[in-house]
Design a protein around this motif. Structure first.
Motif, short mmCIF file in Angstrom:
data_model
loop_
_atom_site.label_atom_id
_atom_site.label_comp_id
_atom_site.label_asym_id
_atom_site.label_seq_id
_atom_site.Cartn_x
_atom_site.Cartn_y
_atom_site.Cartn_z
N LEU A 43 0.86 -1.19 0.00
CA LEU A 43 0.00 0.00 0.00
C LEU A 43 0.89 1.23 0.00
CD1 LEU A 43 -2.51 -0.97 2.80
CD2 LEU A 43 -2.99 -0.88 0.37
N ASP A 44 0.33 2.33 -0.36
CA ASP A 44 1.08 3.57 -0.26
C ASP A 44 1.04 4.00 1.20
OD1 ASP A 44 2.40 5.92 -0.59
OD2 ASP A 44 0.85 6.88 -1.80
N MET A 45 1.88 3.35 2.01
CA MET A 45 1.88 3.55 3.45
C MET A 45 2.24 4.98 3.83
SD MET A 45 0.90 1.68 5.64
CE MET A 45 1.05 0.72 7.07
N PHE A 46 3.05 5.62 3.03
CA PHE A 46 3.43 7.00 3.29
C PHE A 46 2.19 7.89 3.30
CE2 PHE A 46 6.31 10.69 2.68
CZ PHE A 46 7.28 10.35 3.63
N SER A 47 1.31 7.71 2.32
CA SER A 47 0.07 8.50 2.25
C SER A 47 -0.85 8.18 3.42
CB SER A 47 -0.66 8.24 0.94
OG SER A 47 0.10 8.70 -0.14
N MET A 91 0.03 7.18 6.39
CA MET A 91 0.62 7.80 7.58
C MET A 91 0.40 9.32 7.57
SD MET A 91 1.61 5.46 9.52
CE MET A 91 2.43 6.44 10.73
N LEU A 92 0.47 9.95 6.40
CA LEU A 92 0.22 11.39 6.31
C LEU A 92 -1.21 11.71 6.72
CD1 LEU A 92 2.11 12.42 3.05
CD2 LEU A 92 2.75 12.91 5.41
N ARG A 93 -2.16 10.88 6.29
CA ARG A 93 -3.55 11.10 6.70
C ARG A 93 -3.71 10.93 8.21
NH1 ARG A 93 -4.88 8.48 1.79
NH2 ARG A 93 -5.08 6.49 2.87
N GLN A 94 -3.04 9.93 8.77
CA GLN A 94 -3.10 9.70 10.22
C GLN A 94 -2.52 10.88 10.98
OE1 GLN A 94 -4.59 7.44 11.96
NE2 GLN A 94 -3.77 8.02 13.95
N ILE A 95 -1.41 11.40 10.50
CA ILE A 95 -0.80 12.56 11.14
C ILE A 95 -1.71 13.78 11.04
CG2 ILE A 95 1.12 14.21 10.94
CD1 ILE A 95 2.89 11.77 10.23
N GLY A 96 -2.37 13.95 9.90
CA GLY A 96 -3.34 15.04 9.76
C GLY A 96 -4.45 14.93 10.79
N ALA A 128 9.08 13.76 5.64
CA ALA A 128 7.96 14.66 5.39
C ALA A 128 7.62 15.35 6.71
CB ALA A 128 6.76 13.90 4.86
N ALA A 129 7.57 16.67 6.68
CA ALA A 129 7.19 17.45 7.85
C ALA A 129 5.79 17.99 7.60
CB ALA A 129 8.17 18.59 8.08
N ILE A 130 4.89 17.70 8.53
CA ILE A 130 3.51 18.16 8.44
C ILE A 130 3.31 19.16 9.57
CG2 ILE A 130 1.09 17.48 8.46
CD1 ILE A 130 3.67 14.84 7.94
#
Length: 192
Positions: free
Chosen positions: A17-21, A23-28, A171-173
């Motif tokens: 899966l696109d795990m990076f994406s 994780m970005l949603r989870q961080i959001g 990636a910094a969010i």
């Protein structure tokens, strides 16, 4: 508020899966929860201008017995909002259970609407929200049109960089924002 996500090139390349994406949603989602925590703190304690929300306790300022939620106490709390409208209730999980157990909330149409849409309707007409950040035994009532203003320096920013010598992608969010109370009397607290 912000988070930093670091992953190696290999970890990203071999994911099914696109795990990076993901994780970005989870961080959001985590950043939005932090915003909610900040908003509840500003409603409760004020924004530094001596404008903390008024607190009404059942058994002292509101009729009833301390520790027991009643429909009449909810109505009395609702009446404290003039000239504002009580249209949102942020309710601690323990108080939410007590509230939904009241006979006034046992209307079959209320249950049908909840089962069909997942939306709770209340006899007071306020939207019920159950955030975990509300302290136990607490109900925060507000007129969402006049209680808070969210001040943002920028939208949520996502910045990427690659460290080639270490073979890492980062990636910094981040989000820079705060809350200000618009009208002190547009939000109040009820302690059960």
């Amino acid at each position: 508020r912000g988070r930093l996500l670091v992953a190696s090139y290999e970890a990203i390349r071999f994911q099914k899966l696109d795990m990076f994406s993901v994780m970005l949603r989870q961080i959001g989602g985590q950043i939005m929860k932090m915003h909610l925590d900040d908003a509840i703190e500003v409603i409760t304690d004020g924004d530094g201008n001596e404008n903390a929300a008024d607190v009404y306790s059942i058994g002292t300022e509101l009729d009833g017995t301390a520790g027991t939620l009643t429909y009449s106490a909810l109505l009395e709390f609702w009446s404290k909002f003039d000239p504002f409208n009580l249209n949102t209730l942020l309710v601690a999980p323990d108080v939410m259970l007590d509230m939904l157990s009241l006979t006034e909330f046992q209307n079959p149409l209320t249950g049908l609407n909840f089962q069909g849409t997942g939306e709770l309707t209340t006899p007071l007409g306020a939207k019920l929200i159950k955030p975990g950040a509300v302290p136990t035994g607490t109900v925060i009532g507000m007129d969402r049109n006049y209680a808070l203003e969210m001040i943002q320096a920028s939208d949520v920013m996502v910045e990427y960089d690659r460290l080639i010598d270490r073979q890492l992608e980062r990636a910094a969010i981040t989000s820079i924002s705060g809350f200000a109370k618009l009208f002190k009397d547009a939000s109040k607290i009820m302690k059960v």
